[in-house]
Enzyme design. Structure first.
Site, PDB file in Angstrom:
ATOM      1  N   ARG A  35     -23.953  -2.089  -2.854  1.00 43.79           N
ATOM      2  CA  ARG A  35     -23.154  -1.993  -1.626  1.00 43.79           C
ATOM      3  C   ARG A  35     -24.052  -1.342  -0.598  1.00 43.79           C
ATOM      4  NH1 ARG A  35     -17.537  -2.226  -1.201  1.00 43.79           N
ATOM      5  NH2 ARG A  35     -16.684  -1.233   0.638  1.00 43.79           N
ATOM      6  N   GLU A  61      -5.384   7.158   0.175  1.00 49.38           N
ATOM      7  CA  GLU A  61      -5.826   6.427   1.368  1.00 49.38           C
ATOM      8  C   GLU A  61      -4.771   6.427   2.477  1.00 49.38           C
ATOM      9  OE1 GLU A  61      -6.847   2.281   0.907  1.00 49.38           O
ATOM     10  OE2 GLU A  61      -7.462   2.152   2.997  1.00 49.38           O
ATOM     11  N   ILE A  73      -3.852  -0.004  -2.962  1.00 50.80           N
ATOM     12  CA  ILE A  73      -4.348  -1.391  -3.026  1.00 50.80           C
ATOM     13  C   ILE A  73      -5.759  -1.350  -2.469  1.00 50.80           C
ATOM     14  CG2 ILE A  73      -4.170  -3.764  -2.169  1.00 50.80           C
ATOM     15  CD1 ILE A  73      -1.192  -3.484  -2.033  1.00 50.80           C
ATOM     16  N   ASP A  74      -6.732  -1.537  -3.338  1.00 48.96           N
ATOM     17  CA  ASP A  74      -8.121  -1.601  -2.895  1.00 48.96           C
ATOM     18  C   ASP A  74      -8.489  -3.073  -2.794  1.00 48.96           C
ATOM     19  OD1 ASP A  74     -10.761  -0.667  -2.336  1.00 48.96           O
ATOM     20  OD2 ASP A  74     -11.313  -1.236  -4.375  1.00 48.96           O
ATOM     21  N   SER A  90     -12.752  -5.536  -3.843  1.00 52.23           N
ATOM     22  CA  SER A  90     -12.181  -4.377  -4.547  1.00 52.23           C
ATOM     23  C   SER A  90     -13.063  -3.813  -5.656  1.00 52.23           C
ATOM     24  CB  SER A  90     -10.799  -4.695  -5.123  1.00 52.23           C
ATOM     25  OG  SER A  90     -10.890  -5.274  -6.410  1.00 52.23           O
ATOM     26  N   HIS A 125     -18.496  -5.068   4.952  1.00 54.29           N
ATOM     27  CA  HIS A 125     -18.425  -3.928   4.029  1.00 54.29           C
ATOM     28  C   HIS A 125     -19.739  -3.665   3.318  1.00 54.29           C
ATOM     29  CE1 HIS A 125     -13.755  -4.377   3.631  1.00 54.29           C
ATOM     30  NE2 HIS A 125     -14.167  -4.104   4.849  1.00 54.29           N
ATOM     31  N   ASP A 152       0.834  -1.206   0.000  1.00 57.81           N
ATOM     32  CA  ASP A 152       0.000   0.000   0.000  1.00 57.81           C
ATOM     33  C   ASP A 152       0.868   1.255   0.000  1.00 57.81           C
ATOM     34  OD1 ASP A 152      -3.010  -0.801   0.760  1.00 57.81           O
ATOM     35  OD2 ASP A 152      -1.670  -2.064   1.916  1.00 57.81           O
ATOM     36  N   THR A 161      -7.734  -4.815   0.177  1.00 52.76           N
ATOM     37  CA  THR A 161      -6.511  -5.310   0.841  1.00 52.76           C
ATOM     38  C   THR A 161      -6.658  -6.770   1.275  1.00 52.76           C
ATOM     39  OG1 THR A 161      -6.533  -3.105   1.790  1.00 52.76           O
ATOM     40  CG2 THR A 161      -4.794  -4.569   2.529  1.00 52.76           C
ATOM     41  N   LYS A 187     -14.959  -5.071  -9.035  1.00 52.63           N
ATOM     42  CA  LYS A 187     -16.416  -5.252  -9.248  1.00 52.63           C
ATOM     43  C   LYS A 187     -16.945  -4.256 -10.277  1.00 52.63           C
ATOM     44  CE  LYS A 187     -17.425  -5.131  -4.661  1.00 52.63           C
ATOM     45  NZ  LYS A 187     -16.183  -5.460  -3.957  1.00 52.63           N
ATOM     46  N   ASP A 200     -12.605   4.896  -3.001  1.00 46.77           N
ATOM     47  CA  ASP A 200     -13.172   3.550  -3.177  1.00 46.77           C
ATOM     48  C   ASP A 200     -14.270   3.512  -4.238  1.00 46.77           C
ATOM     49  OD1 ASP A 200     -11.715   1.875  -1.473  1.00 46.77           O
ATOM     50  OD2 ASP A 200     -12.854   2.518   0.288  1.00 46.77           O
ATOM     51  N   ASP A 219      -6.105   4.940  -4.428  1.00 47.11           N
ATOM     52  CA  ASP A 219      -6.225   3.804  -3.512  1.00 47.11           C
ATOM     53  C   ASP A 219      -5.186   2.803  -4.008  1.00 47.11           C
ATOM     54  OD1 ASP A 219      -6.847   1.697  -1.893  1.00 47.11           O
ATOM     55  OD2 ASP A 219      -9.025   1.863  -2.174  1.00 47.11           O
TER      56      ASP A 219
HETATM   57  N1  LIG Z   1     -17.301  -1.124   7.418  1.00 45.98           N
HETATM   58  C1  LIG Z   1     -17.054  -0.871   6.146  1.00 45.98           C
HETATM   59  N2  LIG Z   1     -18.085  -0.694   5.270  1.00 45.98           N
HETATM   60  C2  LIG Z   1     -17.856  -0.469   3.975  1.00 45.98           C
HETATM   61  N3  LIG Z   1     -16.611  -0.413   3.436  1.00 45.98           N
HETATM   62  C3  LIG Z   1     -15.561  -0.586   4.262  1.00 45.98           C
HETATM   63  C4  LIG Z   1     -15.712  -0.822   5.642  1.00 45.98           C
HETATM   64  N4  LIG Z   1     -14.482  -0.956   6.176  1.00 45.98           N
HETATM   65  C5  LIG Z   1     -13.585  -0.796   5.171  1.00 45.98           C
HETATM   66  N5  LIG Z   1     -14.236  -0.577   4.023  1.00 45.98           N
HETATM   67  C6  LIG Z   1     -13.712  -0.311   2.692  1.00 45.98           C
HETATM   68  O1  LIG Z   1     -13.961  -1.432   1.857  1.00 45.98           O
HETATM   69  C7  LIG Z   1     -12.923  -1.463   0.896  1.00 45.98           C
HETATM   70  C8  LIG Z   1     -12.807  -2.825   0.300  1.00 45.98           C
HETATM   71  O2  LIG Z   1     -14.085  -3.286   0.105  1.00 45.98           O
HETATM   72  P1  LIG Z   1     -14.483  -4.046  -1.166  1.00 45.98           P
HETATM   73  O3  LIG Z   1     -15.932  -4.051  -1.442  1.00 45.98           O
HETATM   74  O4  LIG Z   1     -13.716  -3.430  -2.240  1.00 45.98           O
HETATM   75  O5  LIG Z   1     -13.979  -5.502  -0.952  1.00 45.98           O
HETATM   76  S1  LIG Z   1     -14.469  -6.477   0.161  1.00 45.98           S
HETATM   77  O6  LIG Z   1     -15.025  -7.613  -0.512  1.00 45.98           O
HETATM   78  O7  LIG Z   1     -15.465  -5.807   0.986  1.00 45.98           O
HETATM   79  O8  LIG Z   1     -13.256  -6.785   0.907  1.00 45.98           O
HETATM   80  C9  LIG Z   1     -11.728  -1.098   1.684  1.00 45.98           C
HETATM   81  O9  LIG Z   1     -10.781  -0.573   0.810  1.00 45.98           O
HETATM   82  P2  LIG Z   1      -9.238  -0.955   1.092  1.00 45.98           P
HETATM   83  O10 LIG Z   1      -8.905  -0.475   2.481  1.00 45.98           O
HETATM   84  O11 LIG Z   1      -8.556  -0.144   0.044  1.00 45.98           O
HETATM   85  O12 LIG Z   1      -9.097  -2.428   0.913  1.00 45.98           O
HETATM   86  C10 LIG Z   1     -12.222  -0.070   2.689  1.00 45.98           C
HETATM   87  O13 LIG Z   1     -12.007   1.243   2.268  1.00 45.98           O
HETATM   88 MG   LIG Z   2     -10.205   0.781  -0.948  1.00 46.17          MG
HETATM   89 MG   LIG Z   3      -7.567   0.242   3.553  1.00 45.92          MG
HETATM   90 MG   LIG Z   4      -6.636   0.517  -0.081  1.00 43.83          MG
END
Ligand SMILES: Nc1ncnc2c1ncn2[C@@H]1O[C@H](COP(=O)(O)OS(=O)(=O)O)[C@@H](OP(=O)(O)O)[C@H]1O
Ligand SMILES: [Mg+2]
Ligand SMILES: [Mg+2]
Ligand SMILES: [Mg+2]
Length: 372
Positions: free
Chosen positions: A297, A92, A166-167, A280, A256, A69, A169, A283, A310, A164
């Site tokens: 979502r 991020e 790494i989306d 990520s 999420h 990241d 993660t 989708k 995101d 972002d």
């Molecule tokens: N509680 C909650 N609700 C909604 N979203 C959240 C939450 N917590 C984290 N995040 C964010 O979700 C990002 C990754 O989610 P994705 O839909 O891309 O993938 S996943 O299937 O849910 O892992 C993830 O992005 P990355 O941190 O870049 O991986 C977060 O920004």
């Molecule tokens: Mg993200």
């Molecule tokens: Mg993150």
């Molecule tokens: Mg990220």
């Protein structure tokens, strides 16, 4: 079968000529950001291949943060600054934790990775004046400052980039889907979105075939897919789904996005196909090319605020492929509120033929009223 419905037109020559490129709005930004995302994908893939999971930190928000990241955000930020020094960045990651760890193995690894990616040889489309290629190393301080250039607060006016690095993660750490995501906002409207997906099959109907794609869209110029290792551009256009042929794309993590709300909406719409779950913004790319017909979502009720990095890159992909992206009330996503999208009303992304039926189903499932 829905893959056959995709309208794909090879337009590799359209964007290749630099004369054509410079005549199009945001052509220099597109070219530079494509190169940055490609380099960042190579970086993150190499981190994964060498990654020892015990190098993973845990941030306050419990999401795992890896060396990948930080290093990828440093790389992309350096490249953006070299070409567009006046543009702020909403990224991020920030370097606060790294600054207190001078000389740590983690910090040295991040610096080495970012520099390796910066000095990698130029490939087709790269330009030496972007500050990449042999001899372009940066110091530790320059790279930490580059990460911290992502601290911009966002807002309603002016140009700004989102990163972002790494989306998804968690998907990255599982060896599944993740994405390197960059967008350019102008006065809170997304004008350019680029999403690199190193682990995504180039063709969803061949899950064991070639992997690694980049999705790119510029406002008014359509959405294209490019293989990570090539330059052939394929224009993407969302196929027309009916509620009965629809299938969902949704998050892997139930934290999420509320899977139970999605299940209810699914039954209201009479969807029988199982949801396609992946991590990520891959989708959004999959939606743009018709691997699924609908990305939902739904808030999980924990007060989480969605982040602009995101959704901005993914939203423009879907819109330029002919789809519609709103919150669950039917209001456009507002990228001008700062680093977040504000109060969480979820995201509904779908083809224009089904979007309003989906909103009705969401309203029925959640008891919310669509925005007039
Ligand atoms: N509680 C909650 N609700 C909604 N979203 C959240 C939450 N917590 C984290 N995040 C964010 O979700 C990002 C990754 O989610 P994705 O839909 O891309 O993938 S996943 O299937 O849910 O892992 C993830 O992005 P990355 O941190 O870049 O991986 C977060 O920004
Ligand atoms: Mg993200
Ligand atoms: Mg993150
Ligand atoms: Mg990220």
């Amino acid at each position: 079968m829905y893959h056959r419905l995709r309208i794909q037109v090879i337009i590799s020559t359209l964007f290749r000529s630099s004369t054509t490129m410079s005549a199009r709005p945001f052509a220099p930004e597109r070219q530079l950001a494509l190169s940055a995302v490609r380099r960042a994908c190579a970086l993150t893939s190499s981190v994964f291949n060498k990654l020892v999971k015990n190098e993973t930190l845990t941030k306050g928000d419990k999401s795992p943060v890896t060396v990948g990241d930080y290093a990828a955000q440093a790389l992309i930020s350096v490249m953006l600054k070299n070409s567009f020094p006046a543009d702020p960045i909403v990224g991020e990651e920030d370097a606060a934790e790294l600054r207190v760890e001078e000389g740590s193995v983690l910090r040295e690894r991040i610096i080495a990775l970012a520099n390796e990616a910066l000095v990698a040889p130029l490939v087709e489309g790269d330009k030496a004046e972007w500050g990449i290629g042999p001899g372009q190393e940066k110091t530790s301080d320059e790279l930490l400052d580059a990460i911290d250039r992502g601290n911009h607060d966002g807002g309603r006016t002016g140009r700004m980039w989102t990163i972002d690095p790494i989306d998804g993660t968690k998907g990255f750490l599982r060896g599944e889907q993740y994405a390197v995501c960059v967008s350019l906002l102008v006065d809170a409207q997304v004008q350019l979105g680029i999403i690199g997906c190193p682990n995504l099959p180039v063709d969803a109907s061949k899950p064991d075939g070639e992997r690694g794609c980049i999705f790119v869209a510029v406002r008014g110029q359509g959405c294209q897919q490019i293989p990570l290792t090539g330059s052939t551009e394929t224009a993407l256009s969302m196929p027309a789904f009916t509620p009965s042929s629809l299938n969902f794309l949704e998050s892997v993590e139930a934290l999420h996005s509320s899977h139970s709300t999605t299940d209810t909406i699914s039954s209201i719409l009479g969807i029988t196909r199982p949801p396609l779950r992946m991590d990520s913004q891959a989708k959004y790319g999959c939606l743009a090319r018709g691997d699924g017909g609908l990305y939902l979502r739904m808030p999980t009720g924990v007060g989480y605020r969605e982040k602009i990095w995101d959704h901005a890159p993914g939203a423009i992909l879907v819109e330029e492929a002919g789809g519609i992206v709103t919150d669950s009330r039917g209001a456009p996503l507002d990228f001008g509120l700062g680093r977040t999208l504000g109060e969480n009303f979820g995201v509904v992304a779908a083809g224009k033929e089904v979007h309003s039926a989906v909103l009705d189903a969401v309203q029925q499932a959640t008891g919310t009223k669509a925005k007039a």
